[in-house]
Structures are given as structure tokens and as C-alpha cells.
Design a protein around this motif. Structure first.
Motif, PDB file in Angstrom:
ATOM      1  N   MET A 153       0.837  -1.206   0.000  1.00 26.02           N
ATOM      2  CA  MET A 153       0.000   0.000   0.000  1.00 26.02           C
ATOM      3  C   MET A 153       0.872   1.256   0.000  1.00 26.02           C
ATOM      4  SD  MET A 153      -2.943   1.403  -0.112  1.00 26.02           S
ATOM      5  CE  MET A 153      -4.196   0.182   0.328  1.00 26.02           C
ATOM      6  N   ALA A 154       1.993   1.220   0.708  1.00 25.07           N
ATOM      7  CA  ALA A 154       2.911   2.361   0.715  1.00 25.07           C
ATOM      8  C   ALA A 154       3.438   2.617  -0.695  1.00 25.07           C
ATOM      9  CB  ALA A 154       4.063   2.103   1.682  1.00 25.07           C
ATOM     10  N   PHE A 155       3.737   1.557  -1.419  1.00 24.71           N
ATOM     11  CA  PHE A 155       4.198   1.715  -2.804  1.00 24.71           C
ATOM     12  C   PHE A 155       3.095   2.278  -3.686  1.00 24.71           C
ATOM     13  CE2 PHE A 155       4.322  -0.315  -7.052  1.00 24.71           C
ATOM     14  CZ  PHE A 155       5.352   0.452  -7.588  1.00 24.71           C
ATOM     15  N   VAL A 156       1.875   1.770  -3.523  1.00 24.31           N
ATOM     16  CA  VAL A 156       0.743   2.241  -4.325  1.00 24.31           C
ATOM     17  C   VAL A 156       0.493   3.725  -4.072  1.00 24.31           C
ATOM     18  CG1 VAL A 156      -1.768   2.075  -4.623  1.00 24.31           C
ATOM     19  CG2 VAL A 156      -0.369  -0.008  -4.556  1.00 24.31           C
ATOM     20  N   ARG A 157       0.556   4.142  -2.832  1.00 29.84           N
ATOM     21  CA  ARG A 157       0.355   5.564  -2.512  1.00 29.84           C
ATOM     22  C   ARG A 157       1.430   6.427  -3.171  1.00 29.84           C
ATOM     23  NH1 ARG A 157      -0.855   3.792   3.129  1.00 29.84           N
ATOM     24  NH2 ARG A 157      -3.125   3.786   3.369  1.00 29.84           N
ATOM     25  N   ALA A 158       2.658   5.935  -3.163  1.00 31.08           N
ATOM     26  CA  ALA A 158       3.741   6.675  -3.816  1.00 31.08           C
ATOM     27  C   ALA A 158       3.496   6.764  -5.318  1.00 31.08           C
ATOM     28  CB  ALA A 158       5.077   5.983  -3.539  1.00 31.08           C
ATOM     29  N   LEU A 159       2.951   5.695  -5.879  1.00 34.69           N
ATOM     30  CA  LEU A 159       2.623   5.667  -7.305  1.00 34.69           C
ATOM     31  C   LEU A 159       1.531   6.686  -7.624  1.00 34.69           C
ATOM     32  CD1 LEU A 159       3.727   3.787  -9.588  1.00 34.69           C
ATOM     33  CD2 LEU A 159       1.694   2.372  -9.245  1.00 34.69           C
ATOM     34  N   MET A 160       0.553   6.781  -6.741  1.00 30.89           N
ATOM     35  CA  MET A 160      -0.580   7.680  -6.954  1.00 30.89           C
ATOM     36  C   MET A 160      -0.192   9.158  -6.848  1.00 30.89           C
ATOM     37  SD  MET A 160      -3.497   5.551  -4.841  1.00 30.89           S
ATOM     38  CE  MET A 160      -4.743   6.824  -5.039  1.00 30.89           C
ATOM     39  N   ASN A 162       2.118  10.472  -8.381  1.00 31.49           N
ATOM     40  CA  ASN A 162       2.598  10.874  -9.701  1.00 31.49           C
ATOM     41  C   ASN A 162       1.565  10.677 -10.807  1.00 31.49           C
ATOM     42  OD1 ASN A 162       5.197  11.578  -8.734  1.00 31.49           O
ATOM     43  ND2 ASN A 162       5.739   9.406  -8.679  1.00 31.49           N
ATOM     44  N   GLY A 163       0.354  10.275 -10.432  1.00 30.29           N
ATOM     45  CA  GLY A 163      -0.669  10.079 -11.444  1.00 30.29           C
ATOM     46  C   GLY A 163      -1.752   9.132 -10.964  1.00 30.29           C
ATOM     47  N   ALA A 164      -2.770   8.980 -11.780  1.00 24.53           N
ATOM     48  CA  ALA A 164      -3.906   8.129 -11.415  1.00 24.53           C
ATOM     49  C   ALA A 164      -3.588   6.650 -11.622  1.00 24.53           C
ATOM     50  CB  ALA A 164      -5.125   8.508 -12.249  1.00 24.53           C
ATOM     51  N   LEU A 165      -4.352   5.802 -10.930  1.00 24.36           N
ATOM     52  CA  LEU A 165      -4.310   4.369 -11.177  1.00 24.36           C
ATOM     53  C   LEU A 165      -5.236   4.045 -12.345  1.00 24.36           C
ATOM     54  CD1 LEU A 165      -4.562   2.951  -7.527  1.00 24.36           C
ATOM     55  CD2 LEU A 165      -2.489   3.244  -8.914  1.00 24.36           C
ATOM     56  N   ARG A 166      -5.190   2.815 -12.805  1.00 26.98           N
ATOM     57  CA  ARG A 166      -6.104   2.383 -13.859  1.00 26.98           C
ATOM     58  C   ARG A 166      -7.546   2.642 -13.435  1.00 26.98           C
ATOM     59  NH1 ARG A 166      -8.612  -2.353 -14.641  1.00 26.98           N
ATOM     60  NH2 ARG A 166      -7.411  -3.389 -13.011  1.00 26.98           N
ATOM     61  N   GLU A 167      -8.385   3.020 -14.364  1.00 30.95           N
ATOM     62  CA  GLU A 167      -9.779   3.374 -14.068  1.00 30.95           C
ATOM     63  C   GLU A 167     -10.487   2.238 -13.347  1.00 30.95           C
ATOM     64  OE1 GLU A 167     -13.824   4.980 -16.353  1.00 30.95           O
ATOM     65  OE2 GLU A 167     -11.993   4.517 -17.490  1.00 30.95           O
ATOM     66  N   GLY A 168     -11.145   2.571 -12.247  1.00 32.31           N
ATOM     67  CA  GLY A 168     -11.910   1.592 -11.479  1.00 32.31           C
ATOM     68  C   GLY A 168     -11.098   0.818 -10.452  1.00 32.31           C
ATOM     69  N   LEU A 169      -9.802   1.058 -10.420  1.00 30.97           N
ATOM     70  CA  LEU A 169      -8.938   0.331  -9.492  1.00 30.97           C
ATOM     71  C   LEU A 169      -8.764   1.132  -8.205  1.00 30.97           C
ATOM     72  CD1 LEU A 169      -7.062  -2.166  -9.102  1.00 30.97           C
ATOM     73  CD2 LEU A 169      -5.193  -0.735  -9.998  1.00 30.97           C
ATOM     74  N   THR A 170      -9.170   0.546  -7.093  1.00 27.81           N
ATOM     75  CA  THR A 170      -9.008   1.221  -5.801  1.00 27.81           C
ATOM     76  C   THR A 170      -7.591   0.983  -5.284  1.00 27.81           C
ATOM     77  OG1 THR A 170      -9.686  -0.718  -4.502  1.00 27.81           O
ATOM     78  CG2 THR A 170     -11.433   0.791  -5.269  1.00 27.81           C
ATOM     79  N   PRO A 171      -7.112   1.847  -4.391  1.00 28.44           N
ATOM     80  CA  PRO A 171      -5.784   1.630  -3.808  1.00 28.44           C
ATOM     81  C   PRO A 171      -5.672   0.279  -3.115  1.00 28.44           C
ATOM     82  CG  PRO A 171      -6.521   3.855  -3.361  1.00 28.44           C
ATOM     83  CD  PRO A 171      -7.699   3.132  -3.962  1.00 28.44           C
TER      84      PRO A 171
END
Length: 215
Positions: A153-160, A162-171
Motif C-alpha cells: 500500500m505504501a508503494f501504491v500511494r507513492a505511485l498515486m 505521480n498520477g492516477a491508477l487504472r480506471e476503477g482500481l481502488t488503492p
């Protein structure tokens, strides 16, 4: 007390600490080899002591239990050394966290997680077998797996950042996706059963994460 006496005592104290640390390292390394050779149940404290070249009492004094040895072995294997620096504060995770390009973040993450799983995946195999009969190991394994989700989750937050996740994908789903693709089971299947090289594995992980996480 003279300055000379203080210096001597400080030296002796430092030397004793270093000796104690070295003994702990010997015990952990001996345990690693025996866990892989004999499994958790087969690696008795007496056997670990003998392999480490120390008395059984020394092992108990240093760790208290075999479970504590395994826990320490996991900690050391996770980060690659016994320095008191948390994983997320290490160079690999920090580089991925502070990168500003999402794809490059995934590349850095894939390289780092490959190195981590190279060290810890065999231990997960040992723990899964032991967890079938050892309640405390089953609890330890469950805690580790839950902690891994938080790390992803820490990695996903860092990814977010810099931009959005794929449409419909929750953290949360993104973190579980990363957690699954970087699991010890998948790592072992691809490396051991399929014989994938390091580069092939890393590139597959980068391609898979980019397709599943990014727009």
C-alpha cells in the motif's frame, strides 16, 4: 576513576557488544542452513548451537526461543543485513518512493522486490510447512503477510502521487494485486519451477504491474 580506566572500560564494553553481535550472527546463519535442510521442526536448538559452535545455553541467552531466531532471520533476510534501518527507509524503497515517473517507479520497485524475495522466499516455504503444526508460526506467518499488504500500500500511494491508477482500481485492490504478484509462492514458481532468469522475472513483473495498475 582515571581517563585511562574509563577508556579501557569503554573499549571492553564495545568489544563485548561486538562479540555478542557476532555470536548472534553465527546462530542466525546456522539456523538458516538447518531450517532449509531439516525444516523448522528438525532444526532443534541443540542442533543450531552445535552448528554455530556455541553452547545450547548461549543460544537461549541470545534469543530465548527458536521462534525468536526465526523472527530475527526473517528481519535480516528482508533487508539484507542486521543494521537497525527499517525496510521502507532503505535505499531501494526510497528511490521508488521519490521517483516522479510512474513507470520508472515500477521498474525500481520490481528490481528491489526481486532482491528481497530472493532472500526471503525460501523462508516462507519453511514457515508454511511449520505453520501446519506450530500455532505460533502460523500466527507469525499471518502477521507477516498482513504487513506485506501494508508495505505494498505504501508503494501504491507513492505511485498515486505521480498520477492516477487504472480506471476503477481502488488503492486497496492495487495493493493486493502487487502483494499477489510479488508473493513468495509466485516467485518460487517462476524461479524454481519454471527456471526464469532474474532479468526475465523482473521484466515480467514490470510489464504486469504496469498493465494492471496504470491507465
Amino acid at each position: 576513576m582515571t581517563p585511562k580506566t574509563r577508556i579501557k572500560r569503554a573499549y571492553n564494553s564495545s568489544r563485548r557488544k561486538e562479540q555478542a553481535l557476532q555470536i548472534r550472527r553465527q546462530i542466525v546463519e546456522a539456523a538458516r542452513n538447518l531450517f532449509f535442510e531439516r525444516g523448522y521442526a528438525g532444526a532443534t536448538i541443540d542442533a543450531i548451537a552445535q552448528s554455530a559452535g556455541v553452547a545450547t545455553e548461549t543460544v537461549y541467552a541470545a534469543f530465548g526461543s527458536k521462534r525468536a531466531i526465526l523472527s530475527r532471520l526473517l528481519e535480516v533476510s528482508l533487508v539484507g543485513d542486521d543494521l537497525p534501518i527499517p525496510l521502507l527507509e532503505r535505499r531501494g524503497p526510497q528511490e521508488a518512493m521519490h521517483e516522479t515517473d510512474q513507470y520508472r517507479q515500477i521498474e525500481l520497485f520490481a528490481a528491489d522486490i526481486y532482491n528481497i524475495m530472493s532472500r526471503v522466499a525460501p523462508l516462507f516455504d519453511v514457515m508454511r510447512v511449520a505453520a501446519k503444526t506450530e500455532t505460533e508460526i502460523a500466527e507469525m506467518l499471518e502477521n507477516i503477510l498482513n504487513s506485506r499488504v501494508q508495505g505494498m500500500m505504501a508503494f501504491v500511494r507513492a505511485l498515486m502521487k505521480n498520477g492516477a491508477l487504472r480506471e476503477g482500481l481502488t488503492p486497496e485492490k492495487a495493493a493486493e494485486t502487487v502483494w499477489t504478484l510479488t508473493s513468495a509462492e509466485v516467485f518460487t514458481l517462476l524461479k524454481t519451477n519454471r527456471g526464469w532468469s532474474e532479468e526475465k522475472h523482473k521484466q515480467w513483473l514490470v510489464d504486469s504491474l504496469a498493465r494492471l495498475l496504470l491507465p
